[in-house]
Design a protein around this motif. Structure first.
Motif, short mmCIF file in Angstrom:
data_model
loop_
_atom_site.label_atom_id
_atom_site.label_comp_id
_atom_site.label_asym_id
_atom_site.label_seq_id
_atom_site.Cartn_x
_atom_site.Cartn_y
_atom_site.Cartn_z
N LYS A 183 6.68 -5.28 -6.55
CA LYS A 183 7.82 -5.09 -7.46
C LYS A 183 7.83 -3.69 -8.07
O LYS A 183 8.87 -3.22 -8.52
N TYR A 184 6.69 -3.00 -8.07
CA TYR A 184 6.62 -1.63 -8.57
C TYR A 184 6.56 -0.60 -7.45
O TYR A 184 6.81 0.58 -7.67
N ALA A 185 6.20 -1.05 -6.25
CA ALA A 185 5.98 -0.13 -5.13
C ALA A 185 7.23 0.68 -4.79
O ALA A 185 7.14 1.87 -4.48
N SER A 236 0.85 -1.18 0.00
CA SER A 236 0.00 0.00 0.00
C SER A 236 0.90 1.24 0.00
O SER A 236 1.69 1.42 0.92
N VAL A 237 0.78 2.04 -1.04
CA VAL A 237 1.54 3.28 -1.13
C VAL A 237 0.52 4.41 -1.18
O VAL A 237 -0.21 4.56 -2.15
N PHE A 238 0.48 5.17 -0.09
CA PHE A 238 -0.50 6.25 0.04
C PHE A 238 -1.92 5.76 -0.22
O PHE A 238 -2.71 6.43 -0.89
N GLY A 239 -2.21 4.57 0.29
CA GLY A 239 -3.55 4.01 0.16
C GLY A 239 -3.83 3.28 -1.14
O GLY A 239 -4.88 2.67 -1.29
N LEU A 240 -2.90 3.34 -2.08
CA LEU A 240 -3.07 2.63 -3.35
C LEU A 240 -2.43 1.25 -3.26
O LEU A 240 -1.29 1.13 -2.81
#
Length: 189
Positions: free
Chosen positions: A173-175, A164-168
């Motif tokens: 592998k892309y985070a 979860s990056v900023f809720g997304l």
């Protein structure tokens, strides 16, 4: 890039609290050593930050190669230390158990030097491509480059996870790349 003296280091206190919550007995030896070294050098820096940070001018042109060793283990302020060492704590616990301590220590040492080299190469390319010598003067400290490399390594050893990056919700592998861009946009310095 000078640390303010004579103030309460809330980030450092929070870091020590988080470490105590995990428990020293639950932190693998190399990870604990990296935490202790970074905290010690935050409290007792080898030199002032402008004398340990890595840049094209200092590292390459002036051949001050010791900065490759010093810049990763010095931090601009207590919150910089806190965020980097909390990240190190969790990545270290996961990776050191998987890779074993000797190999993990070797990886930390190699990544610590290589991230400074990569930083200088990228800054040198910006100087040449943009014809802007100011990029050669940009000076960096901190463990963030090593942590980014550890995150990529962790994603390799633990594929298929979602972060979860900023809720997304983003495939792990892309985070790390999304986080890198987000951090640069939020805190470009």
């Amino acid at each position: 890039m000078q640390r303010r003296q004579g103030r309460v280091n809330a980030g450092l206190l929070l870091l020590l609290y988080q470490i105590s919550q995990v428990g020293l007995q639950n932190i693998p030896s190399v990870t604990l050593g990296v935490l202790v070294l970074n905290i010690f050098l935050f409290l007792n820096p080898v030199r002032p930050l402008p004398e340990v940070c890595i840049s094209v001018n200092e590292g390459f042109y002036r051949k001050n190669w010791q900065r490759l060793l010093l810049s990763p283990v010095h931090h601009a302020d207590d919150w910089h230390l806190y965020y980097n060492m909390i990240s190190m704590l969790w990545k270290g616990i996961m990776l050191e158990k998987k890779l074993k301590s000797i190999w993990f220590a070797y990886i930390i040492a190699v990544f610590s030097v290589l991230t400074g080299v990569v930083y200088m190469v990228l800054e040198f390319m910006l100087v040449e491509i943009l014809d802007d010598p100011s990029y050669g003067m940009n000076c960096a400290v901190g463990f963030s480059g090593v942590l980014f490399a550890l995150k990529v390594l962790n994603n390799h050893y633990n594929p298929g996870r979602v972060s979860s990056v900023f809720g997304l919700q983003i495939p792990s592998k892309y985070a790390c790349w999304v986080e890198l861009v987000a951090i640069h946009l939020i805190s470009p310095g």
